[in-house]
Design a protein around this motif. Structure first.
Motif, PDB file in Angstrom:
ATOM      1  N   UNK A   1      -0.035  -1.785   0.841  1.00  0.00           N
ATOM      2  CA  UNK A   1      -1.391  -1.236   0.910  1.00  0.00           C
ATOM      3  C   UNK A   1      -2.245  -2.042   1.884  1.00  0.00           C
ATOM      4  N   UNK A   2      -2.146  -3.382   1.779  1.00  0.00           N
ATOM      5  CA  UNK A   2      -2.940  -4.250   2.634  1.00  0.00           C
ATOM      6  C   UNK A   2      -2.592  -4.045   4.105  1.00  0.00           C
TER       7      UNK A   2
ATOM      8  N   UNK B   1      -8.721   4.559   2.990  1.00  0.00           N
ATOM      9  CA  UNK B   1      -8.401   3.613   1.928  1.00  0.00           C
ATOM     10  C   UNK B   1      -8.130   4.320   0.598  1.00  0.00           C
ATOM     11  N   UNK B   2      -8.734   5.489   0.406  1.00  0.00           N
ATOM     12  CA  UNK B   2      -8.507   6.265  -0.811  1.00  0.00           C
ATOM     13  C   UNK B   2      -7.053   6.727  -0.893  1.00  0.00           C
TER      14      UNK B   2
ATOM     15  N   UNK C   1     -10.158  -3.719   5.252  1.00  0.00           N
ATOM     16  CA  UNK C   1      -9.300  -4.814   4.805  1.00  0.00           C
ATOM     17  C   UNK C   1     -10.052  -5.758   3.880  1.00  0.00           C
ATOM     18  N   UNK C   2     -11.307  -6.049   4.219  1.00  0.00           N
ATOM     19  CA  UNK C   2     -12.133  -6.899   3.362  1.00  0.00           C
ATOM     20  C   UNK C   2     -12.372  -6.230   2.010  1.00  0.00           C
ATOM     21  N   UNK C   3     -12.576  -4.902   2.023  1.00  0.00           N
ATOM     22  CA  UNK C   3     -12.840  -4.167   0.779  1.00  0.00           C
ATOM     23  C   UNK C   3     -11.648  -4.257  -0.168  1.00  0.00           C
ATOM     24  N   UNK C   4     -10.433  -4.033   0.360  1.00  0.00           N
ATOM     25  CA  UNK C   4      -9.262  -4.077  -0.508  1.00  0.00           C
ATOM     26  C   UNK C   4      -8.976  -5.506  -0.950  1.00  0.00           C
ATOM     27  N   UNK C   5      -9.396  -6.502  -0.145  1.00  0.00           N
ATOM     28  CA  UNK C   5      -9.230  -7.897  -0.539  1.00  0.00           C
ATOM     29  C   UNK C   5     -10.115  -8.237  -1.735  1.00  0.00           C
TER      30      UNK C   5
ATOM     31  N   UNK D   1      -7.612 -12.335   1.463  1.00  0.00           N
ATOM     32  CA  UNK D   1      -6.880 -11.272   0.773  1.00  0.00           C
ATOM     33  C   UNK D   1      -5.449 -11.147   1.263  1.00  0.00           C
ATOM     34  N   UNK D   2      -5.264 -11.213   2.578  1.00  0.00           N
ATOM     35  CA  UNK D   2      -3.910 -11.150   3.130  1.00  0.00           C
ATOM     36  C   UNK D   2      -3.091 -12.346   2.651  1.00  0.00           C
TER      37      UNK D   2
END
Length: 430
Positions: A15-16, A173-174, A27-31, A256-257
């Motif tokens: 996902x990342x 991202x959804x 990327x920041x949001x999913x982190x 996050x990564x």
């Protein structure tokens, strides 16, 4: 076990990777979601630990009907508890992520991802706890196949749903969250079919209130301390994410990564944390305390050498890995900085994790819980934050290494005392 766990952990990593292609904000949001999603997963892990311990003991004693009842109760309990936690999380998205210092421009992406993820988490509970039932019955192969299949399906669906193709619209991202939802739904259906139809390891009905109360009490007695210990990790992770957020979206993206890469880099540690405890439990029960101490010591020596090799590989490939996960140079540089510092402490972190799981195996769950509290809120967070105040983001990274080193020493000391107490108990019994 390693293969299945790699595929399971690939959910977050894949996902990342694909979300990183959308841009730094995504990327920041999913982190930002990592500590929150791991909180829910930690509850499932704890329930799985309690389920496995209870089912294994009942089947060993020949109590097959009781085993089926508790397995059924475990699935129902996990569905209800995770469902409640997901419901609270869904309506508290703004409160939770504002507390983590998520900025206004990131909140729409977080809503898009977490709105679907919370729904999918309910279906994650069933395969995770169901796999624990299978392992308790002696089958470790099927759970690995189910986890691997889920990870593979997620990997196939991610690019399709995120970027779109043909009649499938690009969902951004959804789409990553929807891919996860579909993969876990398939996994839940598969495990229920295996347990109910093929293996007949659960009852083909809902439990009565009395049966549910009995099953829940037994499972939660072991599962709650284990879940509590696991859930402390994302709480500390949330604090750390809030600190990292003060350095900007690029730092959060890199953090996050790095956290997702840590899961893969520590895969052998995590596999050993699930295979060492049964060995320890059996030998404690047989009074072979020398074998317990020998197994623990040899495992620690191995993991220190193994993780040192992992660190060297990550250090050598840091620039290439960073370039694969970041489109912007600033983010890539921070990812590379993470990879040449933080993995140095993974071997010490292995000592901490294996000590914790060993204490649970020795029927000392409160000692394991105490160890987790000390690890996270006496060493990890305070030392890392102090490093951040003194030396910036680089100091924070080095702070995690120093914290792991100090906590590894404390963990070894606590286990040594537990072994001594076990010797004394054996002498007293004799």
């Amino acid at each position: 076990m390693i293969l299945g766990m790699i595929m399971m952990m690939s959910f977050g990593l894949i996902d990342t990777f694909f979300v990183s292609l959308l841009g730094t904000d995504q990327l920041a949001a999913i982190s930002f979601t990592f500590p929150v999603t791991f909180t829910v997963i930690s509850l499932n892990i704890g329930l799985g630990i309690g389920t496995s311990a209870i089912i294994g003991k009942l089947r060993g004693a020949g109590e097959m009907t009781q085993s089926k009842q508790h397995a059924t109760g475990a699935l129902i309990l996990s569905f209800l508890l995770v469902g409640l936690l997901a419901l609270l999380g869904f309506f508290g998205i703004d409160i939770i992520f504002r507390a983590l210092n998520a900025t206004d421009n990131l909140m729409p992406y977080i809503h898009d991802y977490m709105g679907i993820w919370y729904l999918s988490s309910i279906f994650l509970a069933l395969p995770m706890v169901g796999n624990s039932v299978l392992r308790a019955c002696g089958d470790t192969r099927t759970p690995s196949i189910i986890m691997a299949a889920g990870g593979g399906l997620n990997a196939l669906l991610d690019p399709l749903l995120i970027f779109g193709w043909g009649p499938v619209p690009a969902m951004g991202i959804q789409g990553a969250a929807l891919a996860t939802f579909i993969a876990w739904l398939v996994g839940a259906s598969w495990i229920l079919y295996l347990l109910a139809v093929r293996r007949k390891l659960i009852l083909p009905r809902f439990l009565t209130l009395a049966e549910m109360r009995e099953s829940s009490r037994d499972i939660l007695r072991i599962g709650l301390p284990a879940a509590g210990a696991n859930m402390l990790t994302p709480v500390a992770g949330g604090v750390m994410t809030a600190v990292v957020a003060s350095y900007g979206a690029e730092a959060v993206a890199a953090w996050g990564v790095g956290n997702r890469l840590e899961s893969i880099a520590s895969i052998v540690i995590l596999a050993l944390s699930m295979t060492l405890p049964p060995f320890i439990s059996q030998n404690v029960g047989a009074g072979n305390i020398n074998r317990v101490h020998e197994a623990y010591s040899r495992t620690l020596k191995f993991i220190l050498i193994w993780q040192l090799a992992v660190f060297v590989v990550m250090w050598l490939l840091s620039t290439w890995i960073a370039a694969a996960f970041a489109k912007e140079q600033a983010v890539a540089e921070l990812i590379a900085l993470f990879l040449v510092i933080v993995p140095l402490g993974y071997g010490m972190q292995g000592i901490i994790i294996l000590t914790n799981s060993s204490l649970n195996a020795m029927h000392r769950p409160m000692s394991a819980l105490t160890l987790s509290v000390i690890r996270l809120f006496v060493f990890y967070v305070p030392v890392s934050v102090a490093g951040s105040w003194l030396f910036g983001l680089k100091g924070l990274f080095w702070g995690t290494v120093v914290a792991n080193l100090a906590m590894a020493a404390v963990s070894y000391l606590i286990f040594t005392r537990a072994i001594s107490a076990q010797y004394n108990e054996g002498s007293t019994t004799a």
